[in-house]
Write an enzyme that holds these catalytic residues in place. Sequence first.
Site, PDB file in Angstrom:
ATOM      1  N   LYS A  16      64.499 -31.892  43.641  1.00  0.00           N
ATOM      2  CA  LYS A  16      64.915 -31.288  42.379  1.00  0.00           C
ATOM      3  C   LYS A  16      66.106 -30.328  42.571  1.00  0.00           C
ATOM      4  O   LYS A  16      66.453 -29.965  43.705  1.00  0.00           O
ATOM      5  CB  LYS A  16      63.714 -30.566  41.756  1.00  0.00           C
ATOM      6  CG  LYS A  16      62.578 -31.513  41.304  1.00  0.00           C
ATOM      7  CD  LYS A  16      61.409 -30.701  40.733  1.00  0.00           C
ATOM      8  CE  LYS A  16      60.282 -31.593  40.216  1.00  0.00           C
ATOM      9  NZ  LYS A  16      59.144 -30.790  39.686  1.00  0.00           N
ATOM     10  N   TYR A  70      59.798 -37.502  31.890  1.00  0.00           N
ATOM     11  CA  TYR A  70      58.764 -36.509  31.595  1.00  0.00           C
ATOM     12  C   TYR A  70      58.093 -36.749  30.240  1.00  0.00           C
ATOM     13  O   TYR A  70      57.479 -35.836  29.686  1.00  0.00           O
ATOM     14  CB  TYR A  70      59.354 -35.102  31.664  1.00  0.00           C
ATOM     15  CG  TYR A  70      59.556 -34.597  33.086  1.00  0.00           C
ATOM     16  CD1 TYR A  70      58.493 -34.586  33.992  1.00  0.00           C
ATOM     17  CD2 TYR A  70      60.788 -34.112  33.520  1.00  0.00           C
ATOM     18  CE1 TYR A  70      58.661 -34.128  35.298  1.00  0.00           C
ATOM     19  CE2 TYR A  70      60.963 -33.644  34.813  1.00  0.00           C
ATOM     20  CZ  TYR A  70      59.900 -33.650  35.702  1.00  0.00           C
ATOM     21  OH  TYR A  70      60.057 -33.183  36.985  1.00  0.00           O
ATOM     22  N   PHE A 124      56.025 -26.386  27.870  1.00  0.00           N
ATOM     23  CA  PHE A 124      57.090 -26.221  28.864  1.00  0.00           C
ATOM     24  C   PHE A 124      58.051 -27.409  28.924  1.00  0.00           C
ATOM     25  O   PHE A 124      58.937 -27.450  29.779  1.00  0.00           O
ATOM     26  CB  PHE A 124      56.486 -25.965  30.254  1.00  0.00           C
ATOM     27  CG  PHE A 124      55.502 -27.022  30.706  1.00  0.00           C
ATOM     28  CD1 PHE A 124      55.936 -28.219  31.264  1.00  0.00           C
ATOM     29  CD2 PHE A 124      54.138 -26.820  30.585  1.00  0.00           C
ATOM     30  CE1 PHE A 124      55.042 -29.185  31.683  1.00  0.00           C
ATOM     31  CE2 PHE A 124      53.220 -27.783  30.998  1.00  0.00           C
ATOM     32  CZ  PHE A 124      53.686 -28.970  31.548  1.00  0.00           C
ATOM     33  N   ARG A 184      52.181 -37.240  47.758  1.00  0.00           N
ATOM     34  CA  ARG A 184      51.714 -36.063  47.002  1.00  0.00           C
ATOM     35  C   ARG A 184      51.060 -35.031  47.921  1.00  0.00           C
ATOM     36  O   ARG A 184      51.175 -33.822  47.694  1.00  0.00           O
ATOM     37  CB  ARG A 184      50.793 -36.485  45.855  1.00  0.00           C
ATOM     38  CG  ARG A 184      51.600 -37.120  44.712  1.00  0.00           C
ATOM     39  CD  ARG A 184      50.771 -37.448  43.499  1.00  0.00           C
ATOM     40  NE  ARG A 184      50.273 -36.295  42.790  1.00  0.00           N
ATOM     41  CZ  ARG A 184      50.929 -35.634  41.831  1.00  0.00           C
ATOM     42  NH1 ARG A 184      52.154 -36.005  41.498  1.00  0.00           N
ATOM     43  NH2 ARG A 184      50.382 -34.621  41.214  1.00  0.00           N
ATOM     44  N   THR A 238      50.826 -28.628  42.464  1.00  0.00           N
ATOM     45  CA  THR A 238      51.844 -28.397  41.429  1.00  0.00           C
ATOM     46  C   THR A 238      52.254 -26.927  41.365  1.00  0.00           C
ATOM     47  O   THR A 238      53.436 -26.610  41.226  1.00  0.00           O
ATOM     48  CB  THR A 238      51.303 -28.840  40.054  1.00  0.00           C
ATOM     49  OG1 THR A 238      50.936 -30.218  40.146  1.00  0.00           O
ATOM     50  CG2 THR A 238      52.338 -28.652  38.954  1.00  0.00           C
ATOM     51  N   ARG A 248      55.893 -27.599  49.025  1.00  0.00           N
ATOM     52  CA  ARG A 248      55.788 -26.468  48.098  1.00  0.00           C
ATOM     53  C   ARG A 248      55.141 -25.264  48.770  1.00  0.00           C
ATOM     54  O   ARG A 248      55.534 -24.119  48.518  1.00  0.00           O
ATOM     55  CB  ARG A 248      54.995 -26.897  46.860  1.00  0.00           C
ATOM     56  CG  ARG A 248      55.777 -27.854  45.958  1.00  0.00           C
ATOM     57  CD  ARG A 248      54.889 -28.471  44.890  1.00  0.00           C
ATOM     58  NE  ARG A 248      55.643 -29.282  43.939  1.00  0.00           N
ATOM     59  CZ  ARG A 248      55.077 -30.139  43.094  1.00  0.00           C
ATOM     60  NH1 ARG A 248      53.765 -30.318  43.096  1.00  0.00           N
ATOM     61  NH2 ARG A 248      55.819 -30.841  42.251  1.00  0.00           N
ATOM     62  N   ASN A 276      59.510 -25.880  41.640  1.00  0.00           N
ATOM     63  CA  ASN A 276      58.601 -26.383  42.675  1.00  0.00           C
ATOM     64  C   ASN A 276      59.187 -27.522  43.509  1.00  0.00           C
ATOM     65  O   ASN A 276      58.466 -28.249  44.171  1.00  0.00           O
ATOM     66  CB  ASN A 276      57.229 -26.725  42.079  1.00  0.00           C
ATOM     67  CG  ASN A 276      57.258 -27.885  41.099  1.00  0.00           C
ATOM     68  OD1 ASN A 276      58.289 -28.533  40.933  1.00  0.00           O
ATOM     69  ND2 ASN A 276      56.126 -28.160  40.469  1.00  0.00           N
ATOM     70  N   HIS A 321      59.483 -33.814  43.073  1.00  0.00           N
ATOM     71  CA  HIS A 321      58.610 -34.665  42.261  1.00  0.00           C
ATOM     72  C   HIS A 321      58.130 -35.838  43.094  1.00  0.00           C
ATOM     73  O   HIS A 321      58.891 -36.394  43.880  1.00  0.00           O
ATOM     74  CB  HIS A 321      59.375 -35.226  41.048  1.00  0.00           C
ATOM     75  CG  HIS A 321      58.626 -36.325  40.343  1.00  0.00           C
ATOM     76  ND1 HIS A 321      57.626 -36.078  39.435  1.00  0.00           N
ATOM     77  CD2 HIS A 321      58.684 -37.683  40.466  1.00  0.00           C
ATOM     78  CE1 HIS A 321      57.125 -37.230  39.005  1.00  0.00           C
ATOM     79  NE2 HIS A 321      57.747 -38.219  39.623  1.00  0.00           N
ATOM     80  N   GLU A 353      58.578 -45.512  37.509  1.00  0.00           N
ATOM     81  CA  GLU A 353      59.554 -44.447  37.747  1.00  0.00           C
ATOM     82  C   GLU A 353      60.683 -44.920  38.663  1.00  0.00           C
ATOM     83  O   GLU A 353      61.854 -44.585  38.439  1.00  0.00           O
ATOM     84  CB  GLU A 353      58.859 -43.214  38.330  1.00  0.00           C
ATOM     85  CG  GLU A 353      57.935 -42.530  37.317  1.00  0.00           C
ATOM     86  CD  GLU A 353      57.199 -41.322  37.887  1.00  0.00           C
ATOM     87  OE1 GLU A 353      57.347 -41.036  39.098  1.00  0.00           O
ATOM     88  OE2 GLU A 353      56.484 -40.660  37.115  1.00  0.00           O
TER      89      GLU A 353
HETATM   90  P1  DAT Z   1      53.516 -32.525  39.507  1.00  0.00           P
HETATM   91  O1  DAT Z   1      54.996 -32.258  39.564  1.00  0.00           O
HETATM   92  O2  DAT Z   1      52.791 -31.830  40.630  1.00  0.00           O
HETATM   93  O3  DAT Z   1      53.179 -33.992  39.408  1.00  0.00           O
HETATM   94  P2  DAT Z   1      52.804 -32.354  36.665  1.00  0.00           P
HETATM   95  O4  DAT Z   1      53.104 -33.805  36.583  1.00  0.00           O
HETATM   96  O5  DAT Z   1      51.502 -31.868  36.158  1.00  0.00           O
HETATM   97  O6  DAT Z   1      52.964 -31.820  38.177  1.00  0.00           O
HETATM   98  O7  DAT Z   1      53.938 -31.539  35.883  1.00  0.00           O
HETATM   99  C1  DAT Z   1      55.294 -31.934  36.000  1.00  0.00           C
HETATM  100  C2  DAT Z   1      56.126 -30.704  36.160  1.00  0.00           C
HETATM  101  O8  DAT Z   1      56.022 -29.898  34.988  1.00  0.00           O
HETATM  102  C3  DAT Z   1      55.699 -29.792  37.306  1.00  0.00           C
HETATM  103  O9  DAT Z   1      56.242 -30.189  38.540  1.00  0.00           O
HETATM  104  C4  DAT Z   1      56.210 -28.471  36.844  1.00  0.00           C
HETATM  105  C5  DAT Z   1      56.061 -28.532  35.345  1.00  0.00           C
HETATM  106  N1  DAT Z   1      54.807 -27.899  34.915  1.00  0.00           N
HETATM  107  C6  DAT Z   1      53.556 -28.403  35.017  1.00  0.00           C
HETATM  108  N2  DAT Z   1      52.648 -27.573  34.520  1.00  0.00           N
HETATM  109  C7  DAT Z   1      53.337 -26.482  34.081  1.00  0.00           C
HETATM  110  C8  DAT Z   1      52.973 -25.252  33.448  1.00  0.00           C
HETATM  111  N3  DAT Z   1      51.701 -24.962  33.173  1.00  0.00           N
HETATM  112  N4  DAT Z   1      53.973 -24.388  33.152  1.00  0.00           N
HETATM  113  C9  DAT Z   1      55.260 -24.667  33.431  1.00  0.00           C
HETATM  114  N5  DAT Z   1      55.672 -25.814  34.013  1.00  0.00           N
HETATM  115  C10 DAT Z   1      54.721 -26.705  34.333  1.00  0.00           C
HETATM  116 MG    MG Z   2      53.495 -35.315  37.860  1.00  0.00          MG
END
Ligand code: DAT
Ligand code: MG
Length: 150
Positions: free
Chosen positions: A9, A49, A57, A85, A91, A102, A112, A115, A126
């Site tokens: 990222k 996304y 968010f 992962r 996350t 991370r 973070n 991805h 994806e």
């Molecule tokens: P990951 O990236 O571990 O697969 P995710 O798919 O649940 O996590 O979410 C995608 C991204 O969205 C994550 O990397 C950061 C952001 N994100 C997730 N939960 C969040 C939250 N509660 N507040 C802010 N950003 C968040």
């Molecule tokens: Mg995810």
Amino acid sequence: MERTLIIVKPDAVQRGLTGDIIKRFEQRGLRIIGMKLMHVSRELAEKHYDIHRERPFFAKLVNYIISSPVVVMALEGPNAIAAARATIGATRPHEAAAGTIRGDYALTVDYNLVHGSDSVDNGVLEVNNFFSAAELLPGWARSTDAWIAG
Ligand code: DAT
Ligand code: MG
């Protein structure tokens, strides 16, 4: 054999962590079958996304991923989804185990670093969202394959 899309990222690229992050997936044994530096368009970011569209968010997440260039990789290997992962870590980086990307380099969910696809089906979808068929070299012969996956 599974596929996963990895995005190094904007924060990771800006912080000069690209090489270290690639190295961790490579040394794990995952095969790089596609890789490029790119600036993600808003359209592609919103598609990537889409599952988070209704989350509070979402706008911040899209603006972050398009804010600066990223390095995207398509990786392939047995158990590639779970392995990648695990290498990435939780996350919320303050909960990520030390030794994960991370857990070693990040503090907050907004930055973070990486991805990784979360299921076998999403890995395929994806990778196809970010790479054309001509940009991928699936299953290229690696002399170490027999010592990594048999
Ligand atoms: P990951 O990236 O571990 O697969 P995710 O798919 O649940 O996590 O979410 C995608 C991204 O969205 C994550 O990397 C950061 C952001 N994100 C997730 N939960 C969040 C939250 N509660 N507040 C802010 N950003 C968040
Ligand atoms: Mg995810």
